[in-house]
Write an enzyme that holds these catalytic residues in place. Structure first.
Site, short mmCIF file in Angstrom:
data_model
loop_
_atom_site.label_atom_id
_atom_site.label_comp_id
_atom_site.label_asym_id
_atom_site.label_seq_id
_atom_site.Cartn_x
_atom_site.Cartn_y
_atom_site.Cartn_z
N THR A 21 2.03 12.58 5.93
CA THR A 21 1.03 11.97 6.81
C THR A 21 1.59 10.75 7.51
O THR A 21 1.42 10.58 8.73
CB THR A 21 -0.21 11.57 5.99
OG1 THR A 21 -0.71 12.70 5.30
CG2 THR A 21 -1.29 11.00 6.89
N TYR A 38 -9.68 19.86 6.94
CA TYR A 38 -10.70 20.26 7.90
C TYR A 38 -11.53 21.46 7.47
O TYR A 38 -12.74 21.44 7.59
CB TYR A 38 -10.10 20.54 9.29
CG TYR A 38 -11.16 20.84 10.33
CD1 TYR A 38 -11.94 19.82 10.86
CD2 TYR A 38 -11.42 22.14 10.75
CE1 TYR A 38 -12.94 20.09 11.79
CE2 TYR A 38 -12.42 22.42 11.66
CZ TYR A 38 -13.17 21.39 12.18
OH TYR A 38 -14.17 21.66 13.09
N TYR A 86 -0.66 17.72 -3.36
CA TYR A 86 -1.04 16.43 -2.77
C TYR A 86 -2.55 16.43 -2.56
O TYR A 86 -3.07 17.16 -1.72
CB TYR A 86 -0.28 16.23 -1.46
CG TYR A 86 -0.59 14.95 -0.70
CD1 TYR A 86 -1.32 13.91 -1.27
CD2 TYR A 86 -0.15 14.80 0.60
CE1 TYR A 86 -1.58 12.76 -0.58
CE2 TYR A 86 -0.40 13.64 1.32
CZ TYR A 86 -1.12 12.62 0.72
OH TYR A 86 -1.39 11.47 1.43
N ARG A 135 -8.85 12.62 3.49
CA ARG A 135 -8.34 13.29 4.68
C ARG A 135 -8.67 14.78 4.70
O ARG A 135 -8.74 15.37 5.76
CB ARG A 135 -6.82 13.12 4.75
CG ARG A 135 -6.37 11.71 5.05
CD ARG A 135 -5.25 11.73 6.04
NE ARG A 135 -4.79 10.39 6.37
CZ ARG A 135 -4.53 9.99 7.60
NH1 ARG A 135 -4.71 10.81 8.61
NH2 ARG A 135 -4.10 8.77 7.83
N LYS A 151 0.73 14.45 -6.26
CA LYS A 151 0.48 13.13 -5.70
C LYS A 151 -1.03 12.96 -5.64
O LYS A 151 -1.71 13.66 -4.90
CB LYS A 151 1.09 13.00 -4.30
CG LYS A 151 0.76 11.68 -3.60
CD LYS A 151 1.27 11.66 -2.17
CE LYS A 151 0.86 10.38 -1.45
NZ LYS A 151 1.31 10.36 -0.03
N ILE A 161 4.20 7.47 -4.36
CA ILE A 161 4.62 7.79 -2.99
C ILE A 161 3.88 6.81 -2.11
O ILE A 161 2.66 6.91 -1.95
CB ILE A 161 4.35 9.25 -2.62
CG1 ILE A 161 5.17 10.17 -3.53
CG2 ILE A 161 4.68 9.51 -1.16
CD1 ILE A 161 4.93 11.66 -3.28
#
Length: 299
Positions: A44, A107, A133, A138, A161, A203
């Site tokens: 990202t 999305y 992840y 998001r 993550k 991270i």
């Protein structure tokens, strides 16, 4: 082991908007010198959503070439379309990386079954290690520990993550997946507590600005040294707070531009932060001791 202090590296652009490969090489060298354990390429923070697939692959290739085996390189391979993520994985796998960071589909809000099938299909493409992840802010879906435990049975899905900021997830995931399953923080404000609770590293976005301090934090926290971890984390806390004042990576790229490290260039729909945000970021850089210095020795 894909553990330790990992930077979610920005992708620098030239003033014309092209990938600046010369500056990318400089940034990678900077992190190697500062003790970063791994580069996460084209996640990202690396603006994966605005790069073409060819650019995505080329940035990973360039990063691997500069690193030349000195530290680990992870590559983002996620997408909201499973077929697209499979194609990226197929293209990136031969480049010499050490593993993938695979973000949950964004999305389209998949069901738990959809998440399981998505990750299973991508893991089948390459034997390289895959890190899940989870970033619900998001993706609008939460990769809860129970789904992670199902995916952990796939041999090359080796860790996650976890970017929810929920410190309790460390032990929940470890208990369900086993102590060897890698659990990394993806949330800088809670990373110190996350690692003190048993997390295997971070991270980090903040590591773009303060990699040496981030490495010190990780080393101290992983050995259970709360005093040392909090001492390393303290100068960075103001950075943790402001680097998400607008959508990542807008604040961190503006900060790096303000420090003279790169050109302030984004790709739409990302754009320059609002004036008030700029003022806030600048104050944070000053408080962290970063203005007028590229080296984190002074940070």
């Amino acid at each position: 082991m894909l553990t330790g202090s990992m930077v979610a590296l920005v992708t620098p652009f030239t003033p014309q908007g092209n990938v600046d490969y010369a500056l990318l090489a400089e940034l990678v060298e900077f992190h190697i010198q500062q003790g970063t354990d791994a580069i996460v390429s084209v996640g990202t923070t690396g603006e994966s959503t605005t790069l073409t697939h060819d650019e995505h692959v080329d940035v990973v290739r360039a990063t691997v070439e500069v690193v030349a085996g000195r530290i680990k390189v992870l590559a983002g391979n996620g997408s909201n379309a499973t077929a697209e993520a499979v194609q990226l994985t197929e293209r990136i796998a031969p480049l010499g990386i050490d593993g993938f960071l695979n973000v949950s589909p964004y999305y389209n809000k998949p069901s738990p079954k959809g998440l399981f099938e998505h990750y299973s299909h991508i893991a089948a493409v390459s034997d390289l290690p895959q890190l899940l992840y989870n970033v619900p802010g998001r993706t609008c879906s939460d990769l809860v520990p129970e789904i992670v435990a199902q995916l952990a049975h796939i041999p090359n899905i080796v860790g996650i993550k976890e970017a929810t900021g929920k410190v309790e997830r460390v032990q929940q995931i470890k208990q369900l997946c086993g102590p060897d399953f890698i659990v990394l923080s993806g949330d800088d404000p809670t990373a110190c507590e996350f690692m003190l609770a048993g997390g295997d590293g971070v991270i980090s976005v903040t590591a773009n600005l303060a990699p040496k301090l981030m490495k010190q934090l990780v080393v101290a926290a992983r050995r259970g040294d709360r005093v040392g971890a909090e001492a390393a984390d303290a100068p960075m806390r103001v950075l943790h707070d402001i680097l998400f004042i607008e959508a990542n990576p807008i604040p961190v790229k503006w900060a790096m531009a303000r420090l003279g490290w790169l050109a302030e260039v984004y790709r739409l729909p990302l754009c320059s932060p609002e004036l008030e945000s700029k003022k806030t970021i600048e104050k944070a850089l000053e408080a962290a001791g970063l203005l007028n210095s590229r080296s984190t020795d002074e940070s």
